[in-house]
Design an enzyme around this catalytic site. Structure first.
Site, PDB file in Angstrom:
ATOM      1  N   TRP A  58      17.707  20.359  20.695  1.00  0.00           N
ATOM      2  CA  TRP A  58      17.520  19.701  19.395  1.00  0.00           C
ATOM      3  C   TRP A  58      18.850  19.043  19.055  1.00  0.00           C
ATOM      4  CZ3 TRP A  58      18.679  22.090  14.176  1.00  0.00           C
ATOM      5  CH2 TRP A  58      18.136  21.328  13.138  1.00  0.00           C
ATOM      6  N   LYS A 106       7.964  25.035   9.977  1.00  0.00           N
ATOM      7  CA  LYS A 106       6.821  24.664  10.835  1.00  0.00           C
ATOM      8  C   LYS A 106       5.679  25.663  10.693  1.00  0.00           C
ATOM      9  CE  LYS A 106      10.174  22.213  12.618  1.00  0.00           C
ATOM     10  NZ  LYS A 106      10.433  20.842  12.924  1.00  0.00           N
ATOM     11  N   ASP A 136      17.764  30.606  17.981  1.00  0.00           N
ATOM     12  CA  ASP A 136      17.206  29.662  17.019  1.00  0.00           C
ATOM     13  C   ASP A 136      15.694  29.790  17.113  1.00  0.00           C
ATOM     14  OD1 ASP A 136      16.421  27.626  15.406  1.00  0.00           O
ATOM     15  OD2 ASP A 136      17.367  26.015  16.557  1.00  0.00           O
TER      16      ASP A 136
HETATM   17  C1  LIG Z   1      14.998  23.821  17.494  1.00  0.00           C
HETATM   18  C2  LIG Z   1      15.064  23.597  16.025  1.00  0.00           C
HETATM   19  N1  LIG Z   1      15.886  24.351  15.298  1.00  0.00           N
HETATM   20  C3  LIG Z   1      15.978  24.212  13.966  1.00  0.00           C
HETATM   21  C4  LIG Z   1      15.224  23.265  13.303  1.00  0.00           C
HETATM   22  C5  LIG Z   1      15.434  23.120  11.819  1.00  0.00           C
HETATM   23  O1  LIG Z   1      14.400  23.483  11.039  1.00  0.00           O
HETATM   24  P1  LIG Z   1      14.470  23.291   9.465  1.00  0.00           P
HETATM   25  O2  LIG Z   1      13.724  22.038   9.170  1.00  0.00           O
HETATM   26  O3  LIG Z   1      13.817  24.503   8.938  1.00  0.00           O
HETATM   27  O4  LIG Z   1      15.884  23.177   9.037  1.00  0.00           O
HETATM   28  C6  LIG Z   1      14.346  22.448  14.022  1.00  0.00           C
HETATM   29  C7  LIG Z   1      13.561  21.420  13.334  1.00  0.00           C
HETATM   30  O5  LIG Z   1      13.077  20.473  13.888  1.00  0.00           O
HETATM   31  C8  LIG Z   1      14.257  22.623  15.418  1.00  0.00           C
HETATM   32  O6  LIG Z   1      13.448  21.888  16.164  1.00  0.00           O
END
Ligand SMILES: Cc1ncc(COP(=O)(O)O)c(C=O)c1O
Length: 411
Positions: free
Chosen positions: A139, A257, A221
């Site tokens: 990400w 999500k 994560d």
């Molecule tokens: C791998 C990963 N970590 C963290 C996040 C962050 O999520 P949030 O929108 O809750 O900050 C995402 C969001 O796309 C993600 O894909």
């Protein structure tokens, strides 16, 4: 008088948001957005989970609630239930009273608070030199979060084998072996973004073995719990296994999500330490960090999640809602693969069904991606990553035919 901002350079837009803006501006009626980072229904619409709607109404009617500040570390019943969903009710860490939680602004907030803590207090204080290892690819925000927290040595670890379109376990293990002791590894708990490829339990065991031997710190994560397999427990297997092996670790959880609460910004940083005293001291420092970052967190998302997780009937309903989302993704995977194969699209397409979670790494190259965007109005990331929820029973034929054309016309 000249502006004091004259020398501020224009920063480039964030790719995924730019893609969505381009999609919105495109007047073509065939357009499809496979770049979005959120769940969509078969009508290409965002989905408010029925359980969330129900709990929102309960909250609205509850006259005992108010808008006072929450404690700095967040709503206690949210923090504990969020950590329980990550670690499992029967986790030895709970029994031994060595788990803490920090309510955060989404998964990003949990990562950032965790990164800030590690820079301040891990491996000596104000430590900026400890290597942070991020999977290649990952990400895109991971690098930036750790670098903005002050870390200077951010490295990539091998993860994706493009030729076999799967996990490069050998490279991963080699990078673990070669990492300096006490390095920090950011591990995707499940549904790896962007590749949709996770280690198997046996592969996780090998990863954990090396990490333990080399004293490497796991920072999980967990942004997609429930999305990978449809089962909350299965998707938490890796985190729970590491805890069972005695690791101290962080786990950044996002409820964006799996609750569809993208704009409520609700996440939790689960801290597992060696004992209660360690965790208490860590949380006292987390409180300092939160105080100067967002001071205290917002309540709505945390109330929705906590009420759902702490009420057995609502919890069951949520589990079903998550399953609905996961099953739609699985269906779209199977349907896309069968169409690409029926068209005899060059290449192999098993990876579409073997990969899990919301995303798939198609293997389409940047030129093919450009063709899809420009000629077919199908929007996807330059890396070839697609969000399976962008597919619907109505656009599958068009997307499959377009991928076929991209793969046959452009090498
Ligand atoms: C791998 C990963 N970590 C963290 C996040 C962050 O999520 P949030 O929108 O809750 O900050 C995402 C969001 O796309 C993600 O894909």
């Amino acid at each position: 008088m000249a502006s004091i901002f004259t020398s501020v350079p224009q920063a480039p837009p964030v790719a995924v948001f730019k893609l969505t803006a381009d999609f919105r501006a495109d007047p073509d009626t065939r357009k499809v957005n496979l770049g979005v980072g959120a769940y969509r229904t078969d009508d290409s619409q965002p989905w408010v989970l029925p359980v969330v709607k129900k709990v929102e109404q309960m909250i609205a009617k509850d006259s005992s609630l108010n808008h006072e500040y929450l404690p700095i570390l967040g709503l206690p019943e949210f923090r504990s239930s969020a950590s329980r969903i990550a670690l499992g009710d029967d986790s030895p860490a709970f029994k031994e009273n060595r788990v803490g939680g920090v309510q955060s602004l989404g998964g990003t907030g949990a990562l950032r608070i965790g990164a800030e803590f590690l820079r301040r207090w891990y491996n000596g204080n104000n430590n900026t030199a400890t290597p942070i290892y991020i999977s290649s690819p990952s990400w895109e925000n991971h690098n930036a979060v750790f670098s903005d927290a002050g870390f200077k040595d951010i490295r990539a670890y091998s993860y994706w084998d493009a030729a076999k379109r799967g996990l490069d376990l050998e490279g991963f293990l080699r990078d673990l072996e070669n990492a300096p002791e006490f390095s920090i590894f950011v591990l995707h708990a499940c549904a790896h973004n962007p590749t949709g490829t996770d280690p198997t339990p046996d592969e996780w065991k090998q990863i954990a073995d090396v990490m333990k031997r080399r004293s490497l710190f796991p920072f999980f994560d967990s942004a997609y719990q429930g999305f990978a397999s449809g089962s909350l427990d299965k998707d938490a297997w890796a985190v729970r296994f590491f805890v069972s092996q005695g690791f101290e670790l962080f786990c950044a959880q996002s409820f964006s999500k799996n609750f569809g609460l993208y704009n409520e910004r609700v996440g939790n940083l689960t801290v597992v330490g060696k004992d209660c005293d360690n965790v208490a001291r860590v949380l006292s420092q987390m409180e300092k960090i939160v105080r100067t970052t967002w001071s205290n967190p917002p309540s709505q998302g945390a109330r929705i999640v906590a009420t759902t997780l702490n009420t057995p009937e609502l919890f069951d309903e949520w589990r079903d809602n998550v399953k609905t989302m996961a099953e739609r993704v699985l269906l779209m995977r199977a349907e896309l693969k069968s169409r690409l194969e029926a068209l005899k699209t060059p290449g192999t397409w098993n990876h579409i069904v073997n990969q899990i979670g919301m995303f798939s790494y198609t293997g389409l190259n940047p030129k093919q991606v450009e063709y899809l965007i420009k000629e077919k109005h199908i929007y996807l990331m330059a890396s070839g990553r697609i969000n399976m929820c962008g597919l619907t029973t109505k656009n599958l034929d068009y997307v499959a035919q377009s991928i076929y054309e991209a793969a046959t016309k452009i090498q």
